[in-house]
Design an enzyme around this catalytic site. Structure first.
Site, PDB file in Angstrom:
ATOM      1  N   CYS A  39      49.956  45.065 -24.911  1.00 18.96           N
ATOM      2  CA  CYS A  39      50.470  43.771 -25.261  1.00 18.96           C
ATOM      3  C   CYS A  39      51.148  43.795 -26.474  1.00 18.96           C
ATOM      4  O   CYS A  39      51.429  44.586 -27.266  1.00 18.96           O
ATOM      5  CB  CYS A  39      49.027  42.604 -25.510  1.00 18.96           C
ATOM      6  SG  CYS A  39      49.697  40.875 -25.224  1.00 18.96           S
ATOM      7  N   ASP A  87      37.765  38.889 -26.389  1.00 18.99           N
ATOM      8  CA  ASP A  87      38.407  39.324 -27.752  1.00 18.99           C
ATOM      9  C   ASP A  87      37.482  38.896 -28.822  1.00 18.99           C
ATOM     10  O   ASP A  87      36.444  38.238 -28.603  1.00 18.99           O
ATOM     11  CB  ASP A  87      39.722  38.675 -27.763  1.00 18.99           C
ATOM     12  CG  ASP A  87      40.613  39.192 -28.637  1.00 18.99           C
ATOM     13  OD1 ASP A  87      40.264  40.308 -29.533  1.00 18.99           O
ATOM     14  OD2 ASP A  87      41.967  39.014 -28.562  1.00 18.99           O
TER      15      ASP A  87
END
Length: 215
Positions: free
Chosen positions: A8, A131
């Site tokens: 990412c 996360d």
């Protein structure tokens, strides 16, 4: 089934090429101006042309309104929308309907009480990104290089496909997968030489170690 890897926060052609060459399955582009990994729709559209068929182009948004989403989607051929803010399950459903794309929802975890949110969002999203919950004073909702206690996920069943994120690096990713049995992993700061600057060798090492056999 091999572990899927998402790289990412890609900002330049070299980083995209390195992620593709390493074998990443998902490439993430950040549409959040406060992030050092932010790209404009025009930049992302150019980078997206370098992504081969079969690799998903993921757009990361933080509490976007409909106009912000549409502005990006009008320019960038995304395959998945990633929501990384305080979006509710109802908003996740709205974004799916608006865009016609699968939605990946990031869920921050810091303590056992946070785990219940995985069920709620699992009912609405197509994928989950599990996360680390950012500190209250954090400027960014993700990409802070922080991990949570992965033991919280041991033995937990998810409603939808999911990726583990938060504090992952080439050095710890194999151990994290071994402990959590994650189906996929997501990395941003863990493969950088400086905030927003991807390191091709660390990308290669991360993917290699994430996809290595886990005993």
């Amino acid at each position: 089934m091999p572990v899927s890897v998402k790289i990412c926060g890609l900002k330049d052609a070299g980083a995209v090429d390195a992620a593709v060459s390493a074998g990443a399955r998902y490439l993430g582009f950040v549409f959040f101006p406060k992030s050092p990994r932010h790209v404009t729709p025009e930049q992302a559209a150019e980078l997206a042309t370098r992504v081969p068929v079969g690799i998903a182009r993921v757009g990361l948004f933080v509490d976007p309104d409909d106009a912000a989403l549409q502005s990006v989607l009008d320019r960038v051929p995304l395959d998945i929308v990633q929501l990384h803010g305080t979006e509710t399950p109802a908003r996740v459903a709205e974004v799916k309907a608006l865009t016609g794309l699968p939605v990946m929802k990031a869920v921050g975890i810091a303590e056992p009480a946070d785990l219940d949110r995985l069920w709620d969002y699992g009912l609405a999203a197509d994928m989950l990104l599990v996360d680390a919950k950012p500190p209250r004073d954090a400027a960014l909702p993700g990409g802070n290089g922080l991990a949570f206690d992965w033991r919280l996920l041991v033995g937990r069943q998810m409603l939808k496909p999911w990726l583990l994120a938060g504090g992952l690096t080439p050095e710890n990713v194999n151990a994290a997968i071994r402990l959590t049995r994650a189906q996929g992993v997501d990395v941003s700061s863990g493969v950088e030489s400086a905030p927003g600057v991807k390191d091709a060798e660390r990308i290669r090492q991360f993917v290699a170690r994430a996809t290595a056999p886990v005993l």
